[in-house]
Design an enzyme around this catalytic site. Structure first.
Site, PDB file in Angstrom:
ATOM      1  N   TYR A  19       0.847  -1.200   0.000  1.00  0.00           N
ATOM      2  CA  TYR A  19       0.000   0.000   0.000  1.00  0.00           C
ATOM      3  C   TYR A  19       0.876   1.241   0.000  1.00  0.00           C
ATOM      4  O   TYR A  19       1.936   1.242   0.615  1.00  0.00           O
ATOM      5  CB  TYR A  19      -0.898   0.021   1.246  1.00  0.00           C
ATOM      6  CG  TYR A  19      -2.358  -0.069   0.901  1.00  0.00           C
ATOM      7  CD1 TYR A  19      -2.966   0.936   0.149  1.00  0.00           C
ATOM      8  CD2 TYR A  19      -3.133  -1.152   1.287  1.00  0.00           C
ATOM      9  CE1 TYR A  19      -4.298   0.854  -0.199  1.00  0.00           C
ATOM     10  CE2 TYR A  19      -4.470  -1.242   0.944  1.00  0.00           C
ATOM     11  CZ  TYR A  19      -5.042  -0.237   0.196  1.00  0.00           C
ATOM     12  OH  TYR A  19      -6.361  -0.314  -0.146  1.00  0.00           O
ATOM     13  N   GLU A  35      -0.660   4.978  -0.465  1.00  0.00           N
ATOM     14  CA  GLU A  35      -1.438   6.149  -0.893  1.00  0.00           C
ATOM     15  C   GLU A  35      -0.574   7.394  -0.815  1.00  0.00           C
ATOM     16  O   GLU A  35       0.153   7.596   0.163  1.00  0.00           O
ATOM     17  CB  GLU A  35      -2.685   6.294  -0.014  1.00  0.00           C
ATOM     18  CG  GLU A  35      -3.769   5.324  -0.455  1.00  0.00           C
ATOM     19  CD  GLU A  35      -4.806   5.069   0.603  1.00  0.00           C
ATOM     20  OE1 GLU A  35      -4.415   4.846   1.760  1.00  0.00           O
ATOM     21  OE2 GLU A  35      -6.001   5.063   0.265  1.00  0.00           O
ATOM     22  N   ASP A  95      -6.788  12.712 -25.874  1.00  0.00           N
ATOM     23  CA  ASP A  95      -6.842  11.337 -25.372  1.00  0.00           C
ATOM     24  C   ASP A  95      -6.169  10.474 -26.438  1.00  0.00           C
ATOM     25  O   ASP A  95      -6.767  10.149 -27.462  1.00  0.00           O
ATOM     26  CB  ASP A  95      -8.306  10.927 -25.158  1.00  0.00           C
ATOM     27  CG  ASP A  95      -8.449   9.488 -24.679  1.00  0.00           C
ATOM     28  OD1 ASP A  95      -7.451   8.742 -24.726  1.00  0.00           O
ATOM     29  OD2 ASP A  95      -9.567   9.107 -24.277  1.00  0.00           O
ATOM     30  N   THR A 147      -4.287   5.353 -22.275  1.00  0.00           N
ATOM     31  CA  THR A 147      -4.159   4.028 -21.690  1.00  0.00           C
ATOM     32  C   THR A 147      -2.779   3.524 -22.102  1.00  0.00           C
ATOM     33  O   THR A 147      -2.126   4.104 -22.975  1.00  0.00           O
ATOM     34  CB  THR A 147      -5.253   3.062 -22.199  1.00  0.00           C
ATOM     35  OG1 THR A 147      -5.266   3.105 -23.621  1.00  0.00           O
ATOM     36  CG2 THR A 147      -6.614   3.417 -21.658  1.00  0.00           C
ATOM     37  N   LYS A 158      -2.833  -0.411 -25.396  1.00  0.00           N
ATOM     38  CA  LYS A 158      -3.277  -0.594 -26.791  1.00  0.00           C
ATOM     39  C   LYS A 158      -2.026  -0.646 -27.668  1.00  0.00           C
ATOM     40  O   LYS A 158      -1.226  -1.573 -27.534  1.00  0.00           O
ATOM     41  CB  LYS A 158      -4.257   0.514 -27.158  1.00  0.00           C
ATOM     42  CG  LYS A 158      -5.528   0.460 -26.293  1.00  0.00           C
ATOM     43  CD  LYS A 158      -6.551   1.477 -26.673  1.00  0.00           C
ATOM     44  CE  LYS A 158      -7.841   1.309 -25.910  1.00  0.00           C
ATOM     45  NZ  LYS A 158      -7.929   2.098 -24.677  1.00  0.00           N
ATOM     46  N   ARG A 176      -2.664  -3.196 -18.624  1.00  0.00           N
ATOM     47  CA  ARG A 176      -3.844  -2.328 -18.579  1.00  0.00           C
ATOM     48  C   ARG A 176      -3.639  -1.285 -17.493  1.00  0.00           C
ATOM     49  O   ARG A 176      -3.541  -1.610 -16.318  1.00  0.00           O
ATOM     50  CB  ARG A 176      -5.083  -3.159 -18.276  1.00  0.00           C
ATOM     51  CG  ARG A 176      -5.308  -4.259 -19.276  1.00  0.00           C
ATOM     52  CD  ARG A 176      -6.645  -4.851 -19.076  1.00  0.00           C
ATOM     53  NE  ARG A 176      -7.633  -3.893 -19.518  1.00  0.00           N
ATOM     54  CZ  ARG A 176      -8.279  -3.976 -20.666  1.00  0.00           C
ATOM     55  NH1 ARG A 176      -8.070  -4.969 -21.478  1.00  0.00           N
ATOM     56  NH2 ARG A 176      -9.163  -3.074 -21.001  1.00  0.00           N
TER      57      ARG A 176
HETATM   58  N1  DSN Z   1     -12.567  -0.335 -25.063  1.00  0.00           N
HETATM   59  C1  DSN Z   1     -11.727   0.626 -25.703  1.00  0.00           C
HETATM   60  C2  DSN Z   1     -11.723   0.441 -27.173  1.00  0.00           C
HETATM   61  O1  DSN Z   1     -11.983  -0.670 -27.598  1.00  0.00           O
HETATM   62  O2  DSN Z   1     -11.462   1.361 -27.908  1.00  0.00           O
HETATM   63  C3  DSN Z   1     -12.076   1.987 -25.312  1.00  0.00           C
HETATM   64  O3  DSN Z   1     -12.440   2.048 -23.971  1.00  0.00           O
END
Ligand code: DSN
Length: 390
Positions: free
Chosen positions: A46, A48, A196, A222, A225, A231
């Site tokens: 932990y 924080e 984004d 994120t 991808k 993730r």
């Molecule tokens: N689930 C993602 C996508 O497939 O683009 C976005 O949140």
């Protein structure tokens, strides 16, 4: 593993992943090192707070983990640590975007984001998302004829709609975005500019997509991808008198989250190091070649590629074709039975519902990780064509 039920399920998923052609535009395959970091004992701690200022003791090691992830994030995107700050604690993309608005937009204020069916994201102010309940969306979309962004139109909407923040960045838009134009639009409407880059972060890192950092005030992403990490998510913000970074840090903890997931942050740090290599830049450029090969072959076989083509890792095809073809859901089901995994997706000005829209979204990042090249994607296009026509 002693838990045989979970072990079996993991093995089953491993087998599934091995045996399919994965064209999910938001997925990828992480390295063994990333997996090792994710499965490490860092999950037990932990902490924080932030490096050097935590509410818990025993945090020297996790301080170093988090600081290293931050350093690597700034290095990868060539950002001056005096001018940019990065928060690596958001648990994933949606909480990251929610945190930015919570920090910088008063409740009841306005978020200007692309309509979902045109290629936006739920968290860009859609009414079904909490981002559309606490704030009001000023929607923008693509032009009917070209299915591309018309920046004059976007500017008109911004000036009339007076948003607090403009979000540029999409989940299905396949073309390069002109961030300079978005900056001008944000300035003309006195709004913050947030990019984004969740989908194309790996392409920016690989230098095959323009960097948004020259123009944006805030960049969210994120990490799983095209960036090929675990993730998770990150929020970059400019350091200046507006104190965006301080407001964002305060909203993440204590505002929204509790203890950071240090195993996840370590996994991100590993992925960021991997992305800062010539091999990754080669990977990113292969993604672009592969998507183009897939798009060109599908078009040659008679499929309408939305936006007339692609410049990124993804594309959409119109399977419904005004009722002459099949719906996106049926198309995705047929492909899954044939071992090709995609998702059904709305297309601009879709006449059908999101659960059964008019098209499919296809992405090339995961299979490029597995080493596929243009000739393989040409074959994949031919297989898609055969499956959808039978
Ligand atoms: N689930 C993602 C996508 O497939 O683009 C976005 O949140």
């Amino acid at each position: 593993m002693k838990d045989t039920q979970i072990k079996k399920l993991i093995e089953a998923e491993k087998k599934r992943q091995k045996n399919v052609i994965n064209l999910i535009a938001s997925e990828n395959y992480v390295s063994k090192d990333v997996l090792e970091a994710l499965g490490s004992i860092l999950t037990d701690k932990y902490g924080e707070g932030y490096p050097g200022r935590r509410y818990y003791r025993g945090t020297k090691v996790v301080d170093d983990v988090e600081s290293l992830a931050q350093k690597r994030a700034l290095e990868l995107f060539e950002l001056d640590p005096q001018k940019w700050s990065v928060n690596v604690q958001p648990l994933s993309g949606s909480p990251a975007n929610f945190a930015v608005y919570s920090a910088l937009v008063p409740v009841g204020g306005k978020i200007m984001g692309m309509t979902l069916s045109h290629g936006g994201h739920l968290t860009h102010g859609q009414s079904v998302s909490m981002t559309g309940r606490f704030w009001t969306q000023v929607p923008y979309g693509v032009s009917k004829g070209t299915e591309l962004l018309d920046y004059d139109e976007v500017k008109k909407i911004a000036v009339e709609g007076k948003p607090n923040i403009i979000v540029a960045g999409f989940t299905a838009y396949a073309h390069i975005v002109d961030f300079k134009k978005f900056r001008e639009i944000a300035d003309a409407s006195n709004a913050l500019l947030m990019v984004d880059m969740s989908h194309f972060a790996g392409l920016v890192a690989g230098k095959v997509y323009p960097s948004p950092f020259l123009y944006a005030d805030i960049v969210t992403t994120t990490t799983h991808k095209t960036l090929r990490g675990p993730r998770s998510a990150m929020i970059f913000s400019r350091i200046d008198e507006r104190e965006l970074n301080k407001k964002i840090d305060k909203i993440i903890i204590p505002g929204l989250q509790g203890g950071p997931h240090f195993n996840q942050i370590a996994g991100v740090a590993v992925a960021l190091k991997e992305a800062n290599t010539p091999a990754f830049r080669k990977y990113a450029s292969q993604i672009i070649k592969n998507t183009k090969a897939l798009s060109d072959e599908l078009a040659k076989l008679g499929w309408r590629v939305v936006e007339g083509g692609t410049e990124t890792h993804l594309l959409r095809i119109d399977t419904w074709r005004d009722g002459k073809g099949i719906g996106g859901r049926e198309a995705a089901d047929k492909l899954e039975k044939a071992g090709i995994i995609v998702n059904e997706n709305t297309i601009p000005f879709d006449t059908r519902k999101p659960m059964d829209p008019s098209g499919l979204r296809l992405g090339t990042a995961p299979e490029t990780t597995r080493g596929l090249k243009e000739k393989d994607f040409k074959k994949i296009a031919q297989k898609i064509d055969t499956v959808l026509r039978t």
